[in-house]
Design an enzyme around this catalytic site. Structure first.
Site, mmCIF file in Angstrom:
data_model
loop_
_atom_site.group_PDB
_atom_site.id
_atom_site.type_symbol
_atom_site.label_atom_id
_atom_site.label_comp_id
_atom_site.label_asym_id
_atom_site.label_seq_id
_atom_site.Cartn_x
_atom_site.Cartn_y
_atom_site.Cartn_z
ATOM 1 N N PRO A 9 -10.574 -57.666 48.518
ATOM 2 C CA PRO A 9 -10.607 -56.897 47.137
ATOM 3 C C PRO A 9 -10.023 -55.672 47.369
ATOM 4 O O PRO A 9 -9.993 -55.037 48.532
ATOM 5 C CB PRO A 9 -12.120 -56.632 47.155
ATOM 6 N N ASN A 10 -9.251 -55.098 46.266
ATOM 7 C CA ASN A 10 -8.475 -53.691 46.248
ATOM 8 C C ASN A 10 -7.391 -53.885 46.799
ATOM 9 O O ASN A 10 -6.620 -53.048 46.994
ATOM 10 C CB ASN A 10 -9.554 -52.740 46.581
ATOM 11 N N ARG A 17 -4.540 -46.827 45.609
ATOM 12 C CA ARG A 17 -6.149 -46.450 46.405
ATOM 13 C C ARG A 17 -5.937 -45.549 47.506
ATOM 14 O O ARG A 17 -5.272 -45.877 48.576
ATOM 15 C CB ARG A 17 -6.517 -47.755 46.520
ATOM 16 N N TYR A 22 -4.787 -45.492 53.210
ATOM 17 C CA TYR A 22 -3.986 -46.805 53.074
ATOM 18 C C TYR A 22 -2.354 -46.774 53.276
ATOM 19 O O TYR A 22 -1.766 -47.646 52.963
ATOM 20 C CB TYR A 22 -4.305 -47.619 52.246
ATOM 21 N N ASN A 73 -7.117 -59.889 55.645
ATOM 22 C CA ASN A 73 -7.667 -58.412 55.597
ATOM 23 C C ASN A 73 -8.665 -58.587 54.591
ATOM 24 O O ASN A 73 -8.421 -58.502 53.412
ATOM 25 C CB ASN A 73 -6.638 -57.483 55.133
ATOM 26 N N ALA A 76 -13.347 -55.023 51.711
ATOM 27 C CA ALA A 76 -14.949 -54.635 51.749
ATOM 28 C C ALA A 76 -15.848 -55.979 52.096
ATOM 29 O O ALA A 76 -17.006 -55.763 52.868
ATOM 30 C CB ALA A 76 -15.354 -53.847 50.612
ATOM 31 N N HIS A 79 -17.554 -56.459 55.786
ATOM 32 C CA HIS A 79 -19.052 -55.702 56.222
ATOM 33 C C HIS A 79 -19.924 -56.383 55.523
ATOM 34 O O HIS A 79 -21.103 -56.060 55.815
ATOM 35 C CB HIS A 79 -18.806 -54.130 55.704
ATOM 36 N N ASP A 86 -18.648 -67.828 57.749
ATOM 37 C CA ASP A 86 -18.793 -69.195 57.757
ATOM 38 C C ASP A 86 -17.576 -70.160 57.524
ATOM 39 O O ASP A 86 -17.363 -71.327 58.112
ATOM 40 C CB ASP A 86 -19.937 -69.589 56.917
ATOM 41 N N GLU A 97 -7.845 -60.680 62.306
ATOM 42 C CA GLU A 97 -8.401 -59.787 61.455
ATOM 43 C C GLU A 97 -7.474 -58.607 61.550
ATOM 44 O O GLU A 97 -7.199 -57.847 62.602
ATOM 45 C CB GLU A 97 -9.860 -59.214 61.701
ATOM 46 N N HIS A 99 -6.820 -54.631 59.422
ATOM 47 C CA HIS A 99 -7.304 -53.364 58.844
ATOM 48 C C HIS A 99 -6.144 -52.632 58.869
ATOM 49 O O HIS A 99 -5.381 -52.045 59.931
ATOM 50 C CB HIS A 99 -8.585 -52.746 59.181
ATOM 51 N N SER A 101 -6.292 -49.154 57.890
ATOM 52 C CA SER A 101 -6.590 -47.938 58.343
ATOM 53 C C SER A 101 -7.278 -48.424 59.587
ATOM 54 O O SER A 101 -7.928 -49.493 59.992
ATOM 55 C CB SER A 101 -7.643 -47.380 57.495
ATOM 56 N N ARG A 106 -14.062 -44.075 60.251
ATOM 57 C CA ARG A 106 -14.228 -44.349 58.847
ATOM 58 C C ARG A 106 -15.884 -44.118 58.686
ATOM 59 O O ARG A 106 -16.387 -43.945 59.944
ATOM 60 C CB ARG A 106 -13.501 -45.425 58.169
ATOM 61 N N ARG A 110 -18.761 -49.158 57.561
ATOM 62 C CA ARG A 110 -17.414 -49.758 58.172
ATOM 63 C C ARG A 110 -17.255 -50.242 59.511
ATOM 64 O O ARG A 110 -16.448 -51.102 59.828
ATOM 65 C CB ARG A 110 -16.334 -48.782 57.652
#
Length: 142
Positions: A9-10, A17, A22, A73, A76, A79, A86, A97, A99, A101, A106, A110
């Site tokens: 998301p986002n 954003r 970012y 990535n 949100a 978390h 799963d 994984e 990210h 930032s 943060r 997070r």
């Protein structure tokens, strides 16, 4: 080598954003960067972005027996999503994984990553170059 890159998301709002966290690159810039890098390395890449947890789970499940690695990535959902964790555990595909930032710097919430429990590596705080690092890590079989 076939790699699936999943953005949660986002991430479609990159460049708009919170550019202080970012950066100013747009999602289209990120897609182009990844595609060009993979083309230069003769890696097949497919990119997927969704703001919906179930769609991300579906995409991970479709990757089973179709991809050699996943770069994710989860935004949100990092978390909060045991469902994504799963799904990654179910397909048993090496996953990195990413990210943009440095989440260690943060907010407190997070600091938890459920997804990390199914990943072979985490890259954070390297901007969108973290995706390139993740792809190289997977393609070099490290």
């Amino acid at each position: 080598m076939k790699i699936l890159v999943i953005n949660g998301p986002n991430l479609n709002m990159l460049g708009i954003r919170e550019p202080a966290h970012y950066g100013k690159e747009t999602y289209d810039d990120l897609v182009t960067k990844i595609q060009n890098h993979c083309k230069s390395k003769d890696i097949f890449v497919e990119l997927f972005q969704s703001n919906h947890e179930g769609a991300i789970v579906d995409e991970i499940q479709k990757a089973y027996k179709n991809f050699d690695g996943i770069v994710i990535n989860p935004g949100a959902y990092t978390h909060t999503s045991i469902a994504i964790l799963d799904a990654l555990k179910s397909v048993n595909i090496p996953t990195v994984e990413v990210h943009i930032s440095n989440v260690k710097e943060r907010e407190e919430f997070r600091q938890i990553s459920y997804v990390r429990l199914a990943c072979v590596k985490t890259i954070m705080g390297h901007g969108t170059d973290g995706y390139i690092e993740a792809i190289d890590f997977l393609s070099e079989g490290k």
